[in-house]
Design a protein around this motif. Structure first.
Motif, PDB file in Angstrom:
ATOM      1  N   LEU A   8      13.823  19.717 -28.429  1.00 59.80           N
ATOM      2  CA  LEU A   8      12.610  18.904 -28.328  1.00 59.80           C
ATOM      3  C   LEU A   8      12.899  17.429 -28.602  1.00 59.80           C
ATOM      4  O   LEU A   8      12.323  16.553 -27.952  1.00 59.80           O
ATOM      5  CB  LEU A   8      11.548  19.432 -29.284  1.00 59.80           C
ATOM      6  N   ILE A   9      13.782  17.162 -29.543  1.00 61.44           N
ATOM      7  CA  ILE A   9      14.148  15.767 -29.822  1.00 61.44           C
ATOM      8  C   ILE A   9      14.881  15.168 -28.626  1.00 61.44           C
ATOM      9  O   ILE A   9      14.619  14.025 -28.239  1.00 61.44           O
ATOM     10  CB  ILE A   9      14.978  15.676 -31.112  1.00 61.44           C
ATOM     11  N   LEU A  10      15.760  15.940 -28.012  1.00 63.72           N
ATOM     12  CA  LEU A  10      16.452  15.470 -26.814  1.00 63.72           C
ATOM     13  C   LEU A  10      15.458  15.215 -25.680  1.00 63.72           C
ATOM     14  O   LEU A  10      15.542  14.196 -24.982  1.00 63.72           O
ATOM     15  CB  LEU A  10      17.505  16.483 -26.369  1.00 63.72           C
ATOM     16  N   ALA A  11      14.490  16.116 -25.520  1.00 63.54           N
ATOM     17  CA  ALA A  11      13.454  15.927 -24.490  1.00 63.54           C
ATOM     18  C   ALA A  11      12.646  14.673 -24.775  1.00 63.54           C
ATOM     19  O   ALA A  11      12.305  13.913 -23.854  1.00 63.54           O
ATOM     20  CB  ALA A  11      12.543  17.148 -24.429  1.00 63.54           C
ATOM     21  N   LEU A  12      12.343  14.426 -26.044  1.00 60.24           N
ATOM     22  CA  LEU A  12      11.587  13.233 -26.424  1.00 60.24           C
ATOM     23  C   LEU A  12      12.364  11.961 -26.107  1.00 60.24           C
ATOM     24  O   LEU A  12      11.805  11.000 -25.569  1.00 60.24           O
ATOM     25  CB  LEU A  12      11.225  13.290 -27.907  1.00 60.24           C
ATOM     26  N   VAL A  13      13.653  11.949 -26.406  1.00 61.46           N
ATOM     27  CA  VAL A  13      14.482  10.779 -26.113  1.00 61.46           C
ATOM     28  C   VAL A  13      14.556  10.541 -24.607  1.00 61.46           C
ATOM     29  O   VAL A  13      14.427   9.397 -24.139  1.00 61.46           O
ATOM     30  CB  VAL A  13      15.896  10.948 -26.726  1.00 61.46           C
ATOM     31  N   ALA A  55       3.671   6.962 -13.254  1.00 60.79           N
ATOM     32  CA  ALA A  55       4.834   7.647 -13.825  1.00 60.79           C
ATOM     33  C   ALA A  55       4.942   7.356 -15.320  1.00 60.79           C
ATOM     34  O   ALA A  55       5.218   8.254 -16.118  1.00 60.79           O
ATOM     35  CB  ALA A  55       6.105   7.221 -13.105  1.00 60.79           C
ATOM     36  N   ARG A  56       4.712   6.115 -15.707  1.00 60.20           N
ATOM     37  CA  ARG A  56       4.793   5.740 -17.125  1.00 60.20           C
ATOM     38  C   ARG A  56       3.751   6.497 -17.937  1.00 60.20           C
ATOM     39  O   ARG A  56       4.053   7.034 -19.005  1.00 60.20           O
ATOM     40  CB  ARG A  56       4.592   4.235 -17.287  1.00 60.20           C
ATOM     41  N   ILE A  57       2.540   6.579 -17.427  1.00 62.87           N
ATOM     42  CA  ILE A  57       1.480   7.291 -18.133  1.00 62.87           C
ATOM     43  C   ILE A  57       1.814   8.776 -18.237  1.00 62.87           C
ATOM     44  O   ILE A  57       1.608   9.406 -19.283  1.00 62.87           O
ATOM     45  CB  ILE A  57       0.126   7.060 -17.429  1.00 62.87           C
ATOM     46  N   LYS A  58       2.359   9.332 -17.167  1.00 62.58           N
ATOM     47  CA  LYS A  58       2.732  10.747 -17.169  1.00 62.58           C
ATOM     48  C   LYS A  58       3.813  11.028 -18.204  1.00 62.58           C
ATOM     49  O   LYS A  58       3.709  11.988 -18.991  1.00 62.58           O
ATOM     50  CB  LYS A  58       3.217  11.138 -15.767  1.00 62.58           C
ATOM     51  N   TYR A  59       4.844  10.189 -18.263  1.00 59.87           N
ATOM     52  CA  TYR A  59       5.925  10.386 -19.222  1.00 59.87           C
ATOM     53  C   TYR A  59       5.452  10.177 -20.658  1.00 59.87           C
ATOM     54  O   TYR A  59       5.890  10.869 -21.576  1.00 59.87           O
ATOM     55  CB  TYR A  59       7.104   9.477 -18.917  1.00 59.87           C
ATOM     56  N   GLN A  60       4.549   9.214 -20.852  1.00 58.43           N
ATOM     57  CA  GLN A  60       4.012   9.000 -22.198  1.00 58.43           C
ATOM     58  C   GLN A  60       3.196  10.205 -22.652  1.00 58.43           C
ATOM     59  O   GLN A  60       3.281  10.613 -23.808  1.00 58.43           O
ATOM     60  CB  GLN A  60       3.142   7.744 -22.227  1.00 58.43           C
ATOM     61  N   ALA A  61       2.422  10.779 -21.753  1.00 60.84           N
ATOM     62  CA  ALA A  61       1.633  11.960 -22.099  1.00 60.84           C
ATOM     63  C   ALA A  61       2.548  13.131 -22.457  1.00 60.84           C
ATOM     64  O   ALA A  61       2.296  13.851 -23.438  1.00 60.84           O
ATOM     65  CB  ALA A  61       0.711  12.330 -20.947  1.00 60.84           C
ATOM     66  N   LEU A  62       3.611  13.310 -21.692  1.00 62.58           N
ATOM     67  CA  LEU A  62       4.552  14.383 -21.997  1.00 62.58           C
ATOM     68  C   LEU A  62       5.251  14.141 -23.337  1.00 62.58           C
ATOM     69  O   LEU A  62       5.478  15.089 -24.102  1.00 62.58           O
ATOM     70  CB  LEU A  62       5.582  14.516 -20.878  1.00 62.58           C
ATOM     71  N   ALA A  63       5.561  12.889 -23.637  1.00 65.07           N
ATOM     72  CA  ALA A  63       6.183  12.567 -24.920  1.00 65.07           C
ATOM     73  C   ALA A  63       5.230  12.867 -26.076  1.00 65.07           C
ATOM     74  O   ALA A  63       5.655  13.376 -27.118  1.00 65.07           O
ATOM     75  CB  ALA A  63       6.615  11.102 -24.949  1.00 65.07           C
ATOM     76  N   VAL A  96       2.938  15.174 -26.070  1.00 65.76           N
ATOM     77  CA  VAL A  96       2.913  16.632 -26.193  1.00 65.76           C
ATOM     78  C   VAL A  96       4.139  17.111 -26.968  1.00 65.76           C
ATOM     79  O   VAL A  96       4.025  17.982 -27.853  1.00 65.76           O
ATOM     80  CB  VAL A  96       2.843  17.294 -24.790  1.00 65.76           C
ATOM     81  N   VAL A  97       5.306  16.563 -26.672  1.00 64.30           N
ATOM     82  CA  VAL A  97       6.520  16.958 -27.387  1.00 64.30           C
ATOM     83  C   VAL A  97       6.417  16.606 -28.871  1.00 64.30           C
ATOM     84  O   VAL A  97       6.799  17.402 -29.737  1.00 64.30           O
ATOM     85  CB  VAL A  97       7.769  16.297 -26.745  1.00 64.30           C
ATOM     86  N   VAL A  98       5.886  15.434 -29.184  1.00 67.39           N
ATOM     87  CA  VAL A  98       5.698  15.059 -30.594  1.00 67.39           C
ATOM     88  C   VAL A  98       4.721  16.021 -31.269  1.00 67.39           C
ATOM     89  O   VAL A  98       4.937  16.446 -32.414  1.00 67.39           O
ATOM     90  CB  VAL A  98       5.207  13.597 -30.715  1.00 67.39           C
ATOM     91  N   GLY A  99       3.678  16.398 -30.563  1.00 67.70           N
ATOM     92  CA  GLY A  99       2.722  17.364 -31.117  1.00 67.70           C
ATOM     93  C   GLY A  99       3.376  18.705 -31.399  1.00 67.70           C
ATOM     94  O   GLY A  99       3.113  19.325 -32.447  1.00 67.70           O
ATOM     95  N   VAL A 100       4.214  19.158 -30.493  1.00 69.54           N
ATOM     96  CA  VAL A 100       4.928  20.426 -30.702  1.00 69.54           C
ATOM     97  C   VAL A 100       5.878  20.307 -31.880  1.00 69.54           C
ATOM     98  O   VAL A 100       5.981  21.225 -32.705  1.00 69.54           O
ATOM     99  CB  VAL A 100       5.666  20.853 -29.406  1.00 69.54           C
TER     100      VAL A 100
END
Length: 76
Positions: free
Chosen positions: A5-10, A56-64, A66-70
């Protein structure tokens, strides 16, 4: 699991930065075209690129987020 998850966040943070930079470059090019020609016929491609990069920026920020929430949920 946390390392993945940390790798995905980075990776998502890098993608946010790349899309932000590409959007700013497209904005600068469209502004330059408008100033040089006085017309906006060529700038429409750059404006489309700006919109694409903003989405794309908004999409990646939203996914980030979600990863922080997880990560926070797993920490508890």
């Amino acid at each position: 699991m946390n390392y993945i998850l940390i790798l995905a966040l980075v990776i998502l943070m890098v993608l946010v930065l790349v899309s932000l930079i590409r959007g700013i470059v497209a904005f600068m090019k469209s502004t330059k075209i408008d100033l040089e020609t006085g017309e906006s016929q060529d700038a429409s491609d750059m404006q489309l690129m700006q919109n694409k990069m903003m989405f794309a920026r908004i999409k990646y920020q939203a996914l980030a987020i979600v990863v922080v929430g997880v990560l926070l949920a797993l920490a508890n």
